[in-house]
Design an enzyme around this catalytic site. Structure first.
Site, PDB file in Angstrom:
ATOM      1  N   GLY A  61      -3.964   2.780   0.223  1.00 55.02           N
ATOM      2  CA  GLY A  61      -4.957   1.730   0.462  1.00 55.02           C
ATOM      3  C   GLY A  61      -4.525   0.895   1.655  1.00 55.02           C
ATOM      4  N   LYS A  80      -1.405 -16.571  -9.469  1.00 53.18           N
ATOM      5  CA  LYS A  80      -2.170 -15.318  -9.451  1.00 53.18           C
ATOM      6  C   LYS A  80      -3.410 -15.499 -10.314  1.00 53.18           C
ATOM      7  CE  LYS A  80      -1.638 -11.143  -7.709  1.00 53.18           C
ATOM      8  NZ  LYS A  80      -1.021 -10.811  -6.417  1.00 53.18           N
ATOM      9  N   GLY A  85      -0.027   5.636  -2.972  1.00 48.15           N
ATOM     10  CA  GLY A  85      -1.125   4.671  -2.845  1.00 48.15           C
ATOM     11  C   GLY A  85      -1.476   4.556  -1.380  1.00 48.15           C
ATOM     12  N   VAL A 106      -2.204  -1.370   2.105  1.00 46.96           N
ATOM     13  CA  VAL A 106      -0.763  -1.444   2.356  1.00 46.96           C
ATOM     14  C   VAL A 106      -0.207  -0.079   2.775  1.00 46.96           C
ATOM     15  CG1 VAL A 106       1.491  -1.939   1.316  1.00 46.96           C
ATOM     16  CG2 VAL A 106      -0.482  -3.373   0.754  1.00 46.96           C
ATOM     17  N   GLY A 107      -0.541   0.956   2.011  1.00 47.38           N
ATOM     18  CA  GLY A 107       0.003   2.286   2.275  1.00 47.38           C
ATOM     19  C   GLY A 107      -0.380   2.815   3.646  1.00 47.38           C
TER      20      GLY A 107
HETATM   21  P1  NAD Z   1      -5.757  -1.097  -2.287  1.00 45.74           P
HETATM   22  O1  NAD Z   1      -6.697  -1.255  -3.422  1.00 45.74           O
HETATM   23  O2  NAD Z   1      -6.255  -1.213  -0.890  1.00 45.74           O
HETATM   24  O3  NAD Z   1      -5.023   0.336  -2.380  1.00 45.74           O
HETATM   25  C1  NAD Z   1      -4.433   0.814  -3.521  1.00 45.74           C
HETATM   26  C2  NAD Z   1      -4.292   2.330  -3.379  1.00 45.74           C
HETATM   27  O4  NAD Z   1      -3.516   2.810  -4.468  1.00 45.74           O
HETATM   28  C3  NAD Z   1      -5.612   3.106  -3.405  1.00 45.74           C
HETATM   29  O5  NAD Z   1      -5.575   4.100  -2.400  1.00 45.74           O
HETATM   30  C4  NAD Z   1      -5.619   3.774  -4.793  1.00 45.74           C
HETATM   31  O6  NAD Z   1      -6.307   5.010  -4.786  1.00 45.74           O
HETATM   32  C5  NAD Z   1      -4.131   3.977  -4.991  1.00 45.74           C
HETATM   33  N1  NAD Z   1      -3.698   4.140  -6.383  1.00 45.74           N
HETATM   34  C6  NAD Z   1      -4.022   3.419  -7.472  1.00 45.74           C
HETATM   35  N2  NAD Z   1      -3.381   3.892  -8.553  1.00 45.74           N
HETATM   36  C7  NAD Z   1      -2.637   4.948  -8.118  1.00 45.74           C
HETATM   37  C8  NAD Z   1      -1.763   5.846  -8.736  1.00 45.74           C
HETATM   38  N3  NAD Z   1      -1.520   5.792 -10.045  1.00 45.74           N
HETATM   39  N4  NAD Z   1      -1.168   6.808  -7.979  1.00 45.74           N
HETATM   40  C9  NAD Z   1      -1.403   6.901  -6.661  1.00 45.74           C
HETATM   41  N5  NAD Z   1      -2.232   6.057  -6.018  1.00 45.74           N
HETATM   42  C10 NAD Z   1      -2.835   5.103  -6.730  1.00 45.74           C
HETATM   43  O7  NAD Z   1      -4.570  -2.131  -2.574  1.00 45.74           O
HETATM   44  P2  NAD Z   1      -3.535  -2.736  -1.536  1.00 45.74           P
HETATM   45  O8  NAD Z   1      -4.056  -3.997  -0.990  1.00 45.74           O
HETATM   46  O9  NAD Z   1      -3.083  -1.656  -0.635  1.00 45.74           O
HETATM   47  O10 NAD Z   1      -2.349  -3.153  -2.528  1.00 45.74           O
HETATM   48  C11 NAD Z   1      -1.497  -2.187  -3.085  1.00 45.74           C
HETATM   49  C12 NAD Z   1      -0.362  -2.897  -3.804  1.00 45.74           C
HETATM   50  O11 NAD Z   1       0.343  -3.735  -2.882  1.00 45.74           O
HETATM   51  C13 NAD Z   1      -0.753  -3.816  -4.949  1.00 45.74           C
HETATM   52  O12 NAD Z   1       0.253  -3.778  -5.919  1.00 45.74           O
HETATM   53  C14 NAD Z   1      -0.782  -5.199  -4.318  1.00 45.74           C
HETATM   54  O13 NAD Z   1      -0.556  -6.219  -5.253  1.00 45.74           O
HETATM   55  C15 NAD Z   1       0.394  -5.062  -3.385  1.00 45.74           C
HETATM   56  N6  NAD Z   1       0.377  -5.961  -2.249  1.00 45.74           N
HETATM   57  C16 NAD Z   1      -0.684  -5.989  -1.394  1.00 45.74           C
HETATM   58  C17 NAD Z   1      -0.643  -6.835  -0.282  1.00 45.74           C
HETATM   59  C18 NAD Z   1      -1.730  -6.821   0.737  1.00 45.74           C
HETATM   60  O14 NAD Z   1      -1.527  -7.434   1.800  1.00 45.74           O
HETATM   61  N7  NAD Z   1      -2.834  -6.150   0.527  1.00 45.74           N
HETATM   62  C19 NAD Z   1       0.458  -7.683  -0.085  1.00 45.74           C
HETATM   63  C20 NAD Z   1       1.539  -7.613  -0.973  1.00 45.74           C
HETATM   64  C21 NAD Z   1       1.474  -6.746  -2.049  1.00 45.74           C
END
Ligand code: NAD
Length: 363
Positions: free
Chosen positions: A175, A75, A173, A177-178
């Site tokens: 973003g 990482k 969240g 993933v969500g």
């Molecule tokens: P992203 O930046 O696209 O989205 C993150 C979302 O979380 C945003 O909408 C933000 O507003 C929200 N957020 C942040 N803090 C918050 C809180 N306290 N309460 C509510 N919402 C909150 O990130 P992502 O790529 O969707 O990744 C999200 C998580 O998933 C991270 O932990 C990342 O390590 C993990 N992850 C991502 C992937 C991937 O393919 N992108 C794969 C495995 C794990």
């Protein structure tokens, strides 16, 4: 300064990088490379810590191992504002500094994306999660991790006594993933009752229209502008009546102080390390099933590794589905039979593979 704890897996390398010229600070943790060069995301945040990177790198070692990928775990963290106009410049400087660190393959993470991976690739010839134009499988655009979470749900629901069709889902969240998890789960008949981001939570007992919700987040920047449902505080999401809860934001959001308020029957860990060990134990005592991050959210890294191995989009989606379904079943069977946390069942299997590989290599 965080103290580094070394154990039987690693970390094998911890680097602090500094560019005096542009005042750029970055850190890299290569946790273990027994199974192959380490794949792990580049997190960009002014507050990313070494402690967080050590835990995330270990998660990647376990995730890549149990997914059967020929990669170890690592990482990186760049201490900067992800919205800075200087982003391309600091990514290129970072990439130049890691050019010779062949055992680490950068991927996208919070604060970095396909475009950032293209800059790193341009400087080093090494990165995954690239844009389509240069041969990548854009994992966030395709929703690889969200797709994997929905596949995981299909297998895990019966273990939690839930029917996925009609199951009420809350997503913390919204973003990459969500949003994708909400989309793929609703395609399987689940009902998205709540979603949150840093500005608040939106909730509707009857269910939210997922396309409208995604459209609102994209056009207005926050789920609270959604025309349907009721606005609530950010952390209210954890106490909402639902069947499935998906934390998909930042680490340690489920902890000893809120684990008792959770009403879901099943938690699918979309984010990395979203729940503390103590909270997982509380949830287990309360009969709430929690599928650990390195099983449930492996879709992204599986697609990244498939891209690195020059496979097609279809091969990547097929691999995500089969690997995540197989592993979810494997660990939930073991956890149920041995009455242990699903995380402990999964860690045991993932570690065994890495240790075996370490024995056959010169360490
Ligand atoms: P992203 O930046 O696209 O989205 C993150 C979302 O979380 C945003 O909408 C933000 O507003 C929200 N957020 C942040 N803090 C918050 C809180 N306290 N309460 C509510 N919402 C909150 O990130 P992502 O790529 O969707 O990744 C999200 C998580 O998933 C991270 O932990 C990342 O390590 C993990 N992850 C991502 C992937 C991937 O393919 N992108 C794969 C495995 C794990």
């Amino acid at each position: 300064m965080c103290e580094i704890t070394f154990d039987d897996l690693g970390p094998s390398k911890v680097l602090h990088l500094y560019s005096k010229k542009i005042q750029l600070k970055a850190m890299i943790v290569v946790d273990n490379t027994a199974l192959g060069p380490a794949i792990g995301g580049v997190r960009v945040s002014p507050v990313v810590s070494l402690e967080e990177l050590l835990r995330l790198a270990r998660t990647m070692t376990l995730k890549n191992s149990i997914a059967g990928l020929p990669h170890g775990g690592g990482k990186a963290g760049i201490l900067a504002d992800p919205k800075s106009p200087e982003k391309e410049h600091y990514f290129r400087v970072f990439a130049k500094m890691i050019k010779e660190l062949h055992e680490y393959i950068p991927g996208p993470d919070m604060g970095s994306d396909e475009e950032a991976m293209a800059w790193i690739y341009d400087e080093t010839g090494r990165a995954c999660g690239l844009p389509e134009e240069i041969g990548g499988l854009p994992l966030d655009k395709l929703g690889a991790t969200g797709f994997g979470l929905a596949e995981c749900a299909e297998v895990a629901c019966p273990y939690a006594g839930i029917d996925l069709k009609g199951a009420r889902v809350a997503v913390q969240g919204f973003g990459s993933v969500g949003k994708a998890a909400a989309r793929f789960l609703s395609e399987k008949g689940a009902i998205i009752v709540a979603a949150s981001d840093t500005q608040g939570t939106i909730y509707s007992k009857e269910g939210l229209d997922v396309n409208h919700l995604i459209g609102t987040k994209l056009s207005k920047g926050a789920v609270r502008y959604c025309k349907e449902g009721t606005c609530m505080e950010v952390d209210d999401l954890f106490s909402i009546e639902c069947d499935i809860l998906i934390p998909a934001a930042i680490p340690d959001v489920i902890h000893e102080k809120n684990a008792d308020a959770i009403k879901a029957k099943l938690i699918l860990q979309g984010a990395n390390i979203p729940a503390t060990r103590a909270s997982e134990e509380i949830l287990m005592r309360r009969g709430i099933l929690s599928v650990p991050d390195f099983i449930a959210n492996a879709g992204g890294v599986i697609m990244a590794a498939m891209e690195y191995a020059k496979k097609t989009e279809k091969e990547a989606f097929d691999a995500i589905s089969s690997k995540i379904k197989k592993n979810t079943k494997l660990i939930l069977e073991k956890a149920t039979k041995e009455k242990i946390l699903p995380r402990i069942a999964a860690e045991g299997l993932a570690k065994e593979k890495v240790l075996k590989a370490m024995r056959s290599r010169e360490y």
